[in-house]
Design a protein around this motif. Structure first.
Motif, PDB file in Angstrom:
ATOM      1  N   GLU A  71       0.858  -1.183   0.000  1.00 32.20           N
ATOM      2  CA  GLU A  71       0.000   0.000   0.000  1.00 32.20           C
ATOM      3  C   GLU A  71       0.895   1.234   0.000  1.00 32.20           C
ATOM      4  N   PRO A  72       1.439   1.577  -1.172  1.00 34.29           N
ATOM      5  CA  PRO A  72       2.408   2.684  -1.212  1.00 34.29           C
ATOM      6  C   PRO A  72       1.846   4.025  -0.779  1.00 34.29           C
ATOM      7  N   GLU A  73       0.552   4.259  -0.957  1.00 32.17           N
ATOM      8  CA  GLU A  73      -0.022   5.543  -0.563  1.00 32.17           C
ATOM      9  C   GLU A  73      -0.068   5.709   0.951  1.00 32.17           C
ATOM     10  N   LYS A  74      -0.066   4.609   1.667  1.00 29.71           N
ATOM     11  CA  LYS A  74      -0.065   4.665   3.132  1.00 29.71           C
ATOM     12  C   LYS A  74       1.348   4.597   3.687  1.00 29.71           C
ATOM     13  N   GLY A  75       2.321   4.342   2.807  1.00 25.02           N
ATOM     14  CA  GLY A  75       3.689   4.181   3.277  1.00 25.02           C
ATOM     15  C   GLY A  75       3.859   2.915   4.090  1.00 25.02           C
ATOM     16  N   ALA A  76       2.897   2.013   3.959  1.00 18.13           N
ATOM     17  CA  ALA A  76       2.907   0.780   4.750  1.00 18.13           C
ATOM     18  C   ALA A  76       3.977  -0.178   4.244  1.00 18.13           C
ATOM     19  N   SER A  77       4.495  -0.961   5.167  1.00 20.35           N
ATOM     20  CA  SER A  77       5.455  -1.971   4.765  1.00 20.35           C
ATOM     21  C   SER A  77       4.715  -3.109   4.047  1.00 20.35           C
ATOM     22  N   ILE A  78       5.449  -3.896   3.344  1.00 21.88           N
ATOM     23  CA  ILE A  78       4.893  -5.030   2.607  1.00 21.88           C
ATOM     24  C   ILE A  78       4.333  -6.033   3.611  1.00 21.88           C
ATOM     25  N   ARG A  79       3.112  -6.528   3.311  1.00 22.79           N
ATOM     26  CA  ARG A  79       2.489  -7.533   4.172  1.00 22.79           C
ATOM     27  C   ARG A  79       2.380  -8.850   3.418  1.00 22.79           C
ATOM     28  N   SER A 121      -8.616  -3.013 -11.335  1.00 19.62           N
ATOM     29  CA  SER A 121      -9.511  -2.168 -10.539  1.00 19.62           C
ATOM     30  C   SER A 121     -10.452  -3.080  -9.772  1.00 19.62           C
ATOM     31  N   ILE A 122     -10.900  -2.608  -8.620  1.00 19.85           N
ATOM     32  CA  ILE A 122     -11.864  -3.339  -7.799  1.00 19.85           C
ATOM     33  C   ILE A 122     -13.090  -2.460  -7.613  1.00 19.85           C
ATOM     34  N   ALA A 133      -1.699  -2.735  -9.287  1.00 18.00           N
ATOM     35  CA  ALA A 133      -1.064  -3.704 -10.178  1.00 18.00           C
ATOM     36  C   ALA A 133      -1.094  -5.069  -9.503  1.00 18.00           C
ATOM     37  N   ASP A 134      -1.473  -6.083 -10.279  1.00 20.66           N
ATOM     38  CA  ASP A 134      -1.437  -7.479  -9.831  1.00 20.66           C
ATOM     39  C   ASP A 134      -0.240  -8.163 -10.465  1.00 20.66           C
ATOM     40  N   ILE A 135       0.448  -8.975  -9.684  1.00 20.55           N
ATOM     41  CA  ILE A 135       1.546  -9.784 -10.193  1.00 20.55           C
ATOM     42  C   ILE A 135       1.327 -11.212  -9.714  1.00 20.55           C
ATOM     43  N   PHE A 152       0.183  -7.625  -4.984  1.00 17.93           N
ATOM     44  CA  PHE A 152      -0.607  -6.529  -5.541  1.00 17.93           C
ATOM     45  C   PHE A 152      -0.402  -5.256  -4.756  1.00 17.93           C
ATOM     46  N   THR A 153      -0.593  -4.145  -5.478  1.00 16.13           N
ATOM     47  CA  THR A 153      -0.570  -2.837  -4.842  1.00 16.13           C
ATOM     48  C   THR A 153      -2.007  -2.388  -4.629  1.00 16.13           C
ATOM     49  N   ILE A 154      -2.213  -1.581  -3.620  1.00 11.33           N
ATOM     50  CA  ILE A 154      -3.512  -0.948  -3.357  1.00 11.33           C
ATOM     51  C   ILE A 154      -3.277   0.551  -3.478  1.00 11.33           C
TER      52      ILE A 154
END
Length: 182
Positions: A71-79, A121-122, A133-135, A152-154
Motif C-alpha cells: 500500500e504505497p499511498e499509506k507508506g505501509a510496509s509489505i504484508r 480495478s476493484i 497492479a497485480d503480479i 498486488f498494490t492498493i
C-alpha cells in the motif's frame, strides 16, 4: 616498449575466451506458449473470488501460496498473508464480495513457470474501491496451472492513471456470474 605491448595485449585472448564461454542470458518465451491457459487460471481465480467460492480458490492455488500486499499511498510496509487465511475468511463469510477486473496483461513463461503482470480495478456495489497492479506467479502441475503467489498494490488515488485505455480487453467476463446473481 615491446614488453609493455605484450603485457597490454596478453589478456585479450583470455578475455575473448571468457566472454565466449560465459553462459548466455536466458529469456522468457515472449510469445508465452500457454498464455491462454495461464490467463484462464487468473480469470477463474477472480470469478471464484467474486462468487466467494473458497473451494475453487483453494484448487487454483499451490500448497503454501501467499498474497503479498503493498500500500504505497499509506507508506505501509509489505504484508504477507497465506492464501489459506483468505480462504478461511471466505468460508466464514468475513471476506467482502467485489469484482476485480484487469487488462493489458503481460505474460512471461519459461520452464513451467509463468508471471502475469496487469493493472487492475476493484468495484463493489458499482463503486470503485481502488486500483493497482497485480503480479501473479504460477507454476504448471501436470496439465494445470496453479497460482503460487499474488502480489498486488492498493492505490486508491491512482485509478485515473491506471484505468484501461481505449479498446483495452477487460478480463474476466463477469456477465454469467452477474446473470446468475440477478
Amino acid at each position: 616498449m615491446k614488453f609493455e605491448l605484450l603485457v597490454a595485449c596478453a589478456p585479450a585472448p583470455l578475455l575473448l575466451w571468457a566472454c565466449a564461454s560465459a553462459p548466455r542470458q536466458m529469456a522468457a518465451h515472449p510469445e508465452a506458449p500457454h498464455r491462454g491457459e495461464i490467463l484462464d487460471t487468473v480469470d477463474a481465480f477472480f470469478l471464484a473470488l467474486a462468487s466467494s467460492d473458497a473451494d475453487a480458490i483453494a484448487a487454483l492455488h499451490s500448497p503454501g501460496a501467499v498474497n503479498v500486499i503493498a500500500e504505497p499511498e499509506k507508506g505501509a510496509s509489505i504484508r504477507y498473508r497465506p492464501v489459506s487465511e483468505m480462504i478461511g475468511r471466505i468460508k466464514n463469510g468475513a471476506f467482502p464480495k467485489f469484482h476485480e477486473r484487469y487488462w493489458d496483461p503481460a505474460v512471461l513463461e519459461r520452464g513451467g513457470l509463468a508471471v502475469v503482470w496487469a493493472p487492475y480495478s476493484i468495484d463493489q456495489d458499482g463503486a470503485r474501491l481502488h486500483c493497482g497492479a497485480d503480479i501473479f506467479n504460477l507454476s504448471k502441475h501436470g496439465e494445470t496451472w496453479k497460482i503460487d503467489s499474488l502480489s498486488f498494490t492498493i492505490e486508491p488515488s491512482a485509478c485515473g492513471e491506471i484505468n484501461p485505455g481505449e479498446g483495452a480487453i477487460i478480463r474476466p467476463d463477469f456477465s454469467a456470474l452477474d446473470a446468475k446473481e440477478n
